[in-house]
Motif scaffolding. Structure first.
Motif, PDB file in Angstrom:
ATOM      1  N   LEU A   1       0.830  -1.204   0.000  1.00  0.00           N
ATOM      2  CA  LEU A   1       0.000   0.000   0.000  1.00  0.00           C
ATOM      3  C   LEU A   1       0.865   1.256   0.000  1.00  0.00           C
ATOM      4  CD1 LEU A   1      -2.690   1.504   0.153  1.00  0.00           C
ATOM      5  CD2 LEU A   1      -2.573   1.255   2.648  1.00  0.00           C
TER       6      LEU A   1
ATOM      7  N   THR B   1      -5.834   7.604  -4.016  1.00  0.00           N
ATOM      8  CA  THR B   1      -5.754   6.905  -2.734  1.00  0.00           C
ATOM      9  C   THR B   1      -6.873   5.879  -2.603  1.00  0.00           C
ATOM     10  OG1 THR B   1      -4.612   8.733  -1.658  1.00  0.00           O
ATOM     11  CG2 THR B   1      -5.813   7.214  -0.218  1.00  0.00           C
ATOM     12  N   MET B   2      -8.077   6.242  -3.026  1.00  0.00           N
ATOM     13  CA  MET B   2      -9.189   5.284  -3.002  1.00  0.00           C
ATOM     14  C   MET B   2      -8.836   4.042  -3.812  1.00  0.00           C
ATOM     15  SD  MET B   2     -12.555   7.588  -3.607  1.00  0.00           S
ATOM     16  CE  MET B   2     -12.624   9.228  -2.900  1.00  0.00           C
TER      17      MET B   2
ATOM     18  N   CYS C   1      -5.785   2.924  -4.658  1.00  0.00           N
ATOM     19  CA  CYS C   1      -4.681   2.189  -4.017  1.00  0.00           C
ATOM     20  C   CYS C   1      -5.184   1.342  -2.858  1.00  0.00           C
ATOM     21  CB  CYS C   1      -3.605   3.162  -3.517  1.00  0.00           C
ATOM     22  SG  CYS C   1      -2.670   3.988  -4.807  1.00  0.00           S
ATOM     23  N   VAL C   2      -5.948   1.940  -1.979  1.00  0.00           N
ATOM     24  CA  VAL C   2      -6.463   1.214  -0.812  1.00  0.00           C
ATOM     25  C   VAL C   2      -7.420   0.113  -1.258  1.00  0.00           C
ATOM     26  CG1 VAL C   2      -7.809   1.402   1.321  1.00  0.00           C
ATOM     27  CG2 VAL C   2      -6.130   3.171   0.749  1.00  0.00           C
ATOM     28  N   GLY C   3      -8.305   0.446  -2.183  1.00  0.00           N
ATOM     29  CA  GLY C   3      -9.268  -0.542  -2.668  1.00  0.00           C
ATOM     30  C   GLY C   3      -8.616  -1.721  -3.354  1.00  0.00           C
ATOM     31  N   CYS C   4      -7.573  -1.461  -4.133  1.00  0.00           N
ATOM     32  CA  CYS C   4      -6.885  -2.554  -4.825  1.00  0.00           C
ATOM     33  C   CYS C   4      -6.132  -3.453  -3.854  1.00  0.00           C
ATOM     34  CB  CYS C   4      -5.922  -1.989  -5.866  1.00  0.00           C
ATOM     35  SG  CYS C   4      -6.765  -1.323  -7.303  1.00  0.00           S
TER      36      CYS C   4
ATOM     37  N   TYR D   1     -13.686  -3.534   1.321  1.00  0.00           N
ATOM     38  CA  TYR D   1     -13.196  -2.371   2.050  1.00  0.00           C
ATOM     39  C   TYR D   1     -13.376  -1.051   1.283  1.00  0.00           C
ATOM     40  CZ  TYR D   1     -11.195  -5.599   5.390  1.00  0.00           C
ATOM     41  OH  TYR D   1     -11.032  -6.570   6.344  1.00  0.00           O
ATOM     42  N   TRP D   2     -14.228  -1.024   0.251  1.00  0.00           N
ATOM     43  CA  TRP D   2     -14.416   0.221  -0.488  1.00  0.00           C
ATOM     44  C   TRP D   2     -14.909   1.379   0.378  1.00  0.00           C
ATOM     45  CZ3 TRP D   2     -12.120   1.998  -4.506  1.00  0.00           C
ATOM     46  CH2 TRP D   2     -11.605   1.115  -5.451  1.00  0.00           C
TER      47      TRP D   2
ATOM     48  N   SER E   1     -11.908   2.678   1.835  1.00  0.00           N
ATOM     49  CA  SER E   1     -11.112   3.293   0.768  1.00  0.00           C
ATOM     50  C   SER E   1     -11.601   4.709   0.469  1.00  0.00           C
ATOM     51  CB  SER E   1     -11.182   2.451  -0.511  1.00  0.00           C
ATOM     52  OG  SER E   1     -10.713   1.159  -0.297  1.00  0.00           O
TER      53      SER E   1
ATOM     54  N   GLY F   1      -9.543   8.057   1.165  1.00  0.00           N
ATOM     55  CA  GLY F   1      -9.297   8.919   0.005  1.00  0.00           C
ATOM     56  C   GLY F   1      -9.727  10.351   0.267  1.00  0.00           C
TER      57      GLY F   1
END
Length: 124
Positions: A10, A53-54, A56-59, A65-66, A69, A73
């Motif tokens: 991350l 950021t959304m 990156c975190v989501g992937c 976890y959206w 995310s 974000g």
């Protein structure tokens, strides 16, 4: 051990996102308006960081976890906007001056600490 690897991935993705949005994709128009509080060009720049950021975190964490995310974000975008605004209003804009580089480095450090903060929120 898995959590540490996920957080390192991350942080690497957030670094790449930061480089792309701040140094590849940022236009001179955005740069020139980040110091005017509330100007839509500065908001647009921070929105790019939010979306990145959304993603990156989501992937890294997956679709379950959206909501997290999106929250992270938005938080990143708000922090990024204010860090940039402070830099534009308090720092030297003449790159030949040592103060410029000190403020530029402080700005970049603040963004990186934001990413560490976001990763810490995830691990809680």
């Amino acid at each position: 051990m898995v959590v540490e690897h996920v957080m390192l991935l991350l942080l690497a993705l957030l670094q790449a996102k930061h480089w792309y949005v701040d140094f590849v994709d940022q236009s001179l128009i955005e740069i020139n308006h980040k110091g005017t509080y509330g100007h839509w060009r500065g908001i647009m720049h921070s929105l790019k960081h939010s979306i990145g950021t959304m993603l990156c975190v989501g992937c890294v964490l997956g679709p379950f976890y959206w909501p997290l995310s999106v929250m992270l974000g938005v938080l990143d975008g708000v922090i990024h906007y204010h860090v940039d605004w402070i830099k534009m209003n308090c720092a030297s804009s003449v790159y030949e001056e040592s103060g410029f580089w000190a403020h530029f480095g402080l700005d970049q450090m603040a963004h990186q600490l934001t990413y560490l903060f976001l990763a810490a929120i995830i691990t809680l």
